[in-house]
Structures are given as structure tokens and as C-alpha cells.
Enzyme design. Sequence first.
Site, PDB file in Angstrom:
ATOM      1  N   LYS A  22       0.801  -1.044   0.038  1.00  0.00           N
ATOM      2  CA  LYS A  22       0.171  -0.099   0.015  1.00  0.00           C
ATOM      3  C   LYS A  22       1.006   1.295   0.204  1.00  0.00           C
ATOM      4  O   LYS A  22       0.493   2.048  -0.756  1.00  0.00           O
ATOM      5  CB  LYS A  22      -0.854   0.174   1.120  1.00  0.00           C
ATOM      6  CG  LYS A  22      -1.652   1.457   1.548  1.00  0.00           C
ATOM      7  CD  LYS A  22      -2.226   1.382   2.708  1.00  0.00           C
ATOM      8  CE  LYS A  22      -1.905   1.827   4.039  1.00  0.00           C
ATOM      9  NZ  LYS A  22      -1.474   3.245   4.320  1.00  0.00           N
ATOM     10  N   ASN A  23       1.860   1.358   0.796  1.00  0.00           N
ATOM     11  CA  ASN A  23       2.458   2.717   1.092  1.00  0.00           C
ATOM     12  C   ASN A  23       3.718   2.733  -0.136  1.00  0.00           C
ATOM     13  O   ASN A  23       4.229   3.827  -0.164  1.00  0.00           O
ATOM     14  CB  ASN A  23       3.413   2.647   2.433  1.00  0.00           C
ATOM     15  CG  ASN A  23       2.265   2.755   3.498  1.00  0.00           C
ATOM     16  OD1 ASN A  23       1.254   3.182   3.146  1.00  0.00           O
ATOM     17  ND2 ASN A  23       2.623   2.524   4.685  1.00  0.00           N
ATOM     18  N   CYS A 115      -4.823  12.927  12.353  1.00  0.00           N
ATOM     19  CA  CYS A 115      -5.495  11.864  12.253  1.00  0.00           C
ATOM     20  C   CYS A 115      -5.465  11.046  13.798  1.00  0.00           C
ATOM     21  O   CYS A 115      -4.584  11.591  14.736  1.00  0.00           O
ATOM     22  CB  CYS A 115      -5.293  10.755  11.372  1.00  0.00           C
ATOM     23  SG  CYS A 115      -3.617   9.841  11.252  1.00  0.00           S
ATOM     24  N   ARG A 120       0.490  14.952  12.510  1.00  0.00           N
ATOM     25  CA  ARG A 120       1.076  14.837  11.081  1.00  0.00           C
ATOM     26  C   ARG A 120       1.099  16.015  10.369  1.00  0.00           C
ATOM     27  O   ARG A 120       0.166  16.196   9.408  1.00  0.00           O
ATOM     28  CB  ARG A 120      -0.027  13.524  10.482  1.00  0.00           C
ATOM     29  CG  ARG A 120       0.055  12.432  11.619  1.00  0.00           C
ATOM     30  CD  ARG A 120      -0.789  11.238  10.538  1.00  0.00           C
ATOM     31  NE  ARG A 120       0.217  10.674   9.471  1.00  0.00           N
ATOM     32  CZ  ARG A 120      -0.186   9.678   9.061  1.00  0.00           C
ATOM     33  NH1 ARG A 120      -1.300   9.013   9.003  1.00  0.00           N
ATOM     34  NH2 ARG A 120       0.613   9.199   8.063  1.00  0.00           N
ATOM     35  N   ASP A 306       4.481   1.045  11.851  1.00  0.00           N
ATOM     36  CA  ASP A 306       3.342   0.312  11.495  1.00  0.00           C
ATOM     37  C   ASP A 306       3.153  -1.218  11.776  1.00  0.00           C
ATOM     38  O   ASP A 306       2.198  -1.785  11.559  1.00  0.00           O
ATOM     39  CB  ASP A 306       3.317   0.239  10.040  1.00  0.00           C
ATOM     40  CG  ASP A 306       3.191   1.899   9.177  1.00  0.00           C
ATOM     41  OD1 ASP A 306       2.662   2.965  10.037  1.00  0.00           O
ATOM     42  OD2 ASP A 306       3.594   1.901   8.044  1.00  0.00           O
ATOM     43  N   ARG A 398      -8.616  -0.486   4.038  1.00  0.00           N
ATOM     44  CA  ARG A 398      -7.829   0.728   3.782  1.00  0.00           C
ATOM     45  C   ARG A 398      -6.450  -0.078   3.233  1.00  0.00           C
ATOM     46  O   ARG A 398      -5.869   0.342   2.141  1.00  0.00           O
ATOM     47  CB  ARG A 398      -7.444   1.527   4.608  1.00  0.00           C
ATOM     48  CG  ARG A 398      -8.668   2.614   4.812  1.00  0.00           C
ATOM     49  CD  ARG A 398      -8.186   3.742   5.791  1.00  0.00           C
ATOM     50  NE  ARG A 398      -6.835   4.143   5.290  1.00  0.00           N
ATOM     51  CZ  ARG A 398      -6.037   4.506   6.115  1.00  0.00           C
ATOM     52  NH1 ARG A 398      -6.026   4.536   7.436  1.00  0.00           N
ATOM     53  NH2 ARG A 398      -4.750   4.774   5.624  1.00  0.00           N
TER      54      ARG A 398
HETATM   55  N1  EPU Z   1       6.576  14.910  10.248  1.00  0.00           N
HETATM   56  C1  EPU Z   1       6.688  16.164  10.609  1.00  0.00           C
HETATM   57  N2  EPU Z   1       6.894  17.055   9.491  1.00  0.00           N
HETATM   58  C2  EPU Z   1       6.401  16.739   8.177  1.00  0.00           C
HETATM   59  C3  EPU Z   1       6.151  15.317   7.974  1.00  0.00           C
HETATM   60  C4  EPU Z   1       6.250  14.354   8.913  1.00  0.00           C
HETATM   61  O1  EPU Z   1       7.035  16.629  11.618  1.00  0.00           O
HETATM   62  O2  EPU Z   1       6.283  17.637   7.518  1.00  0.00           O
HETATM   63  C5  EPU Z   1       6.873  14.037  11.365  1.00  0.00           C
HETATM   64  C6  EPU Z   1       5.490  13.060  11.464  1.00  0.00           C
HETATM   65  O3  EPU Z   1       4.390  13.886  12.552  1.00  0.00           O
HETATM   66  C7  EPU Z   1       5.906  11.715  12.356  1.00  0.00           C
HETATM   67  C8  EPU Z   1       7.311  11.709  11.713  1.00  0.00           C
HETATM   68  O4  EPU Z   1       7.627  12.859  11.049  1.00  0.00           O
HETATM   69  O5  EPU Z   1       6.251  11.948  13.763  1.00  0.00           O
HETATM   70  C9  EPU Z   1       7.176  10.728  10.532  1.00  0.00           C
HETATM   71  O6  EPU Z   1       6.288  10.720   9.497  1.00  0.00           O
HETATM   72  P1  EPU Z   1       6.388  10.507   8.020  1.00  0.00           P
HETATM   73  O7  EPU Z   1       6.112  11.853   7.155  1.00  0.00           O
HETATM   74  O8  EPU Z   1       7.503   9.764   7.623  1.00  0.00           O
HETATM   75  O9  EPU Z   1       4.748   9.742   7.909  1.00  0.00           O
HETATM   76  P2  EPU Z   1       4.009   9.785   6.424  1.00  0.00           P
HETATM   77  O10 EPU Z   1       5.007   9.824   5.479  1.00  0.00           O
HETATM   78  O11 EPU Z   1       2.860  10.719   6.542  1.00  0.00           O
HETATM   79  C10 EPU Z   1       4.229   7.088   5.997  1.00  0.00           C
HETATM   80  C11 EPU Z   1       3.025   6.289   5.754  1.00  0.00           C
HETATM   81  C12 EPU Z   1       2.784   5.603   7.204  1.00  0.00           C
HETATM   82  C13 EPU Z   1       3.854   5.343   8.155  1.00  0.00           C
HETATM   83  C14 EPU Z   1       4.747   6.522   8.205  1.00  0.00           C
HETATM   84  C15 EPU Z   1       6.169   6.207   9.092  1.00  0.00           C
HETATM   85  C16 EPU Z   1       2.231   6.120   3.712  1.00  0.00           C
HETATM   86  C17 EPU Z   1       0.874   6.410   2.760  1.00  0.00           C
HETATM   87  N3  EPU Z   1       2.049   6.312   5.054  1.00  0.00           N
HETATM   88  O12 EPU Z   1       3.223   8.194   6.581  1.00  0.00           O
HETATM   89  O13 EPU Z   1       1.801   4.422   7.148  1.00  0.00           O
HETATM   90  O14 EPU Z   1       3.351   5.289   9.303  1.00  0.00           O
HETATM   91  O15 EPU Z   1       5.275   6.801   6.775  1.00  0.00           O
HETATM   92  O16 EPU Z   1       6.641   5.013   8.520  1.00  0.00           O
HETATM   93  O17 EPU Z   1       3.283   5.946   3.137  1.00  0.00           O
HETATM   94  C18 EPU Z   1       0.216   2.961   7.688  1.00  0.00           C
HETATM   95  O18 EPU Z   1       0.440   2.499   6.832  1.00  0.00           O
HETATM   96  O19 EPU Z   1      -0.564   2.406   8.690  1.00  0.00           O
HETATM   97  C19 EPU Z   1       0.677   4.288   7.915  1.00  0.00           C
HETATM   98  C20 EPU Z   1       0.225   5.280   8.876  1.00  0.00           C
END
Ligand code: EPU
Length: 420
Positions: A22-23, A115, A120, A306, A398
Site C-alpha cells: 500500500k505505502n 488523524c 501529522r 506500522d 484501507r
Molecule cells: N513529520 C513532521 N513534519 C512533516 C512530515 C512528518 O514533523 O512535514 C513527522 C510526523 O509527524 C511523524 C514523523 O515525521 O512524527 C514521520 O512521519 P512521516 O512523514 O514519515 O509519515 P508519512 O509519510 O505521512 C508514511 C506511511 C505511514 C507510516 C509512516 C512512518 C504512507 C501512505 N504512510 O506516512 O503509514 O506510519 O510513513 O513510517 O506511506 C500505515 O500504513 O498505517 C501508515 C500510517
Amino acid sequence: MDSFLIEGGLPLRGEVQISGSKNAVLPIMAATLLTSETCVVRRVPDLSDVAFMAKILRSLGAEVTLENGTLTVRAANISGFGDYELIRKMRGSICILGPLLARLKDARVSLPGGCVIGTRPIDLHLKGLRALGAQVEVDGGYVRVHAPRLDGQMVFLGGRVGPTVLGTANVMMAAVLAEGVTVIESAACEPEVIDLAHFLIAMGAKISGAGSPTMTITGVKELHGAEHEVIADRIEAGTFAAAALATGGEVILRGARPDHLGAVLDKLREAGAQIGSSAGALTVKGSGVIRPIDITTMPYSGFPTDMQAQLMAVACLAPGTSIISERIFESRFMHASELMRLGADIAIEGPSAIVKGGQPLSGAPVMASDLRASAALVIAGLSAGGSTQVNRVYHLDRGYERMELKLQALGARIQRVPGE
Ligand code: EPU
């Protein structure tokens, strides 16, 4: 709303085919916006998040078909202004921002909300796009990014808790069409980022260092159509592996990539699983004894956030004290109180959960709060005595392809109860 009804207590036995990730597929779908030519993506999992992303691409003007795991996208004429309601509903859709900016030099999407797992923010995404020369305006719930041209730069993307996965994807996808060289420092190293890089390279992008903290992207004038097969979902594989251990069963995970699962397999072994790998498959066997574990979630190649909830379900079955610390998302412990409804003994102390395991779990009605929390409740239900009803399984749909059918094939007594 559908729910799952589980009669627990049976060990899982047999083989399960692991689906596409998915990711990985969500940013790859966004990347198809970078060219007017046709892209074909295979091993696309049948998930509601994927269907939703297809809807978003269509709303931007792309022609999208999705049949038997093959996705075809032709984004010949697209708009950079996304539908507010559609995009707001799925956080992962933020990764259309980079490709739209790169292709059209002007994009506007709704800001994703927080969320249940945490606030986030997207400040790092925006910092990266600004560094390439984009002007960023946040107004009325929208973020608009525009730039007459994008120029390669050194961009540091490390945040409070380390790199950002989708932020790295967004900056990469903007940089592939920028003038000159972009170096992303503190880039996310997750296998899903590497898979996106492979797809972009197949489209004609010049990227080196994907999978390391320093990624170099040399901009090109345009990208072309490409074909790609998505990597296996490491989190789905890890979830079935945890379920095999929790139920004392033996499961062969076809297509699972042990090279993407180092930290997860290490913890499962510590907890008592016997793990073997052969060409194209992983075997996970519960030995009947489950031992307590200490886990701290970290960016890749550390233990993935995850998989935290699923391993908490396993820890509930291990006589002794396990400590599970969540360092990526501040409120990703919603499953703890639901696991307690099944009889688990869990105390949350700041970013850590202290699990005193070993008491048998007994079935109860529980409420899924997010995708991985739901998976934890299913694992707990499979290992509990009696019947467990997991409500709100739309969260599971999802991110897990036909989970109940895959579990039934492994001998589990689980059925979907349609909601009204
Ligand atoms: N963060 C910031 N600022 C930003 C972006 C992120 O402070 O601009 C922080 C977040 O709040 C968090 C950390 O950085 O504390 C890591 O977040 P990240 O941006 O890596 O998460 P994401 O890219 O939004 C993806 C996956 C998530 C998974 C995370 C971490 C997808 C669609 N989602 O989210 O997947 O938990 O990376 O590995 O790729 C799931 O599949 O259940 C899921 C939530």
C-alpha cells in the site's frame, strides 16, 4: 459498517500470498501525474486507499483503469487544483503535491488534517518544495505551491523524529523535473521510497542513493511512460507473521521480502518464533512459548511504527513484562485500551506501553480505531478464547487486501458481518 466476527483459539496453518505494498503504490500512483504518457503498474493491491487514490487522479483529469491488480494511468490533460473533500479525506494523497508542482508549476490541494495516530504536519514537505524555489501559501484549508521554475538545491529533510517518508517522496518527485541537481539529506530510507525511485528511474528520472540518507536527483526535461511491479507489502507480511506466532501456528508467506523485514523478524525471533526463508517465501512458526519483548519504533531500518500495534498484541500473550515505546507518532496507542477489553494488562506511561502479558485473552466486542490498531485486534481475537467482534473494519480494508479470506484459508474462523 462491516465488522469481523472471530472465533479464536485455532493455530494458523498454510500459505498466504503477500500483496503489493500500500505505502509503495500510493506515491507511485501520484508519480504517474509526472508524464502525459501511459504508465502501467502491476501487483496493485485491491484496497480502499488505492481506489480512493484512483478517484483523486481521475478528479484531476487522468484516465485511470484498475483491473486484476493492473493499474493504467494516462494523465495527458490534468489540472493542478484537486478536489478539496476528496484529498482531505486521505492523508496519503498529499504526495500528489510534488508531481503536480513539477509538471504544472502550480498546484493547490486541501491540507490533510491530523488523524488518530498523531498531528501529522507537512512542514517538512513544504520546506523541501520551498528550497526548490516554490512559493507556498496556506489559506482557507488549502495549500498552494507555485513556481515559474524549480531549481535543484541541497535540502535537509530531517525532522523532530527523523526523516519523513512522504515528504521525501514529494521532494523527489518535484526534483526530477527541476533544473540542475538536488541533494536530499536525511532522506527516508524505507523500501517504499526505493520502489518509488525505481519507478521514477523507469520513467527517465536520474536518481542515485535511494535507500540511503543522501539522495541525489539530477533534473531532466521530461519523463515518459513506464511499467513497474510494486514490491510486496512488508507490513502485511509482518502482520501475518505476528498472527502465526500469536496463534502457535506455522505460516508460509509467499512473496515476502526478508530483506525488508530485518527488525520485525528479529523481534519475532526474540519473542519465540522460528523463522526460515527459501526462494520467494518466509516461514514463520510459533514454538508454543512466547517471550516478552522490548521495542522502540524508529525510521527504517529500525522497528516500524506500522508494526507496533501487532507486536503489542503478541506481547499480551508473553508471560512477563514487555516495553513498547512509540517514537514516531505521539498517540499511536489507541489499540491498548481495546486490547484491555480482551483482558490484557497494559499501562501507558508517556511514549511507552508497559505490557504485563501471559493472562489468557478472552473474546469481547472491540472497536478498530485505525488501520494497524485493527490488525492488532484481529491478531488478539485469533488467539483469544471465545468470540471477538472487531467493529469498523473499514479501517482494515484501507490497507489489507481481503484479510478475512486470507485468514480463512489459513484455517481461522473469521467472517465479515455486513453492517447496515
Ligand atoms: N513529520 C513532521 N513534519 C512533516 C512530515 C512528518 O514533523 O512535514 C513527522 C510526523 O509527524 C511523524 C514523523 O515525521 O512524527 C514521520 O512521519 P512521516 O512523514 O514519515 O509519515 P508519512 O509519510 O505521512 C508514511 C506511511 C505511514 C507510516 C509512516 C512512518 C504512507 C501512505 N504512510 O506516512 O503509514 O506510519 O510513513 O513510517 O506511506 C500505515 O500504513 O498505517 C501508515 C500510517
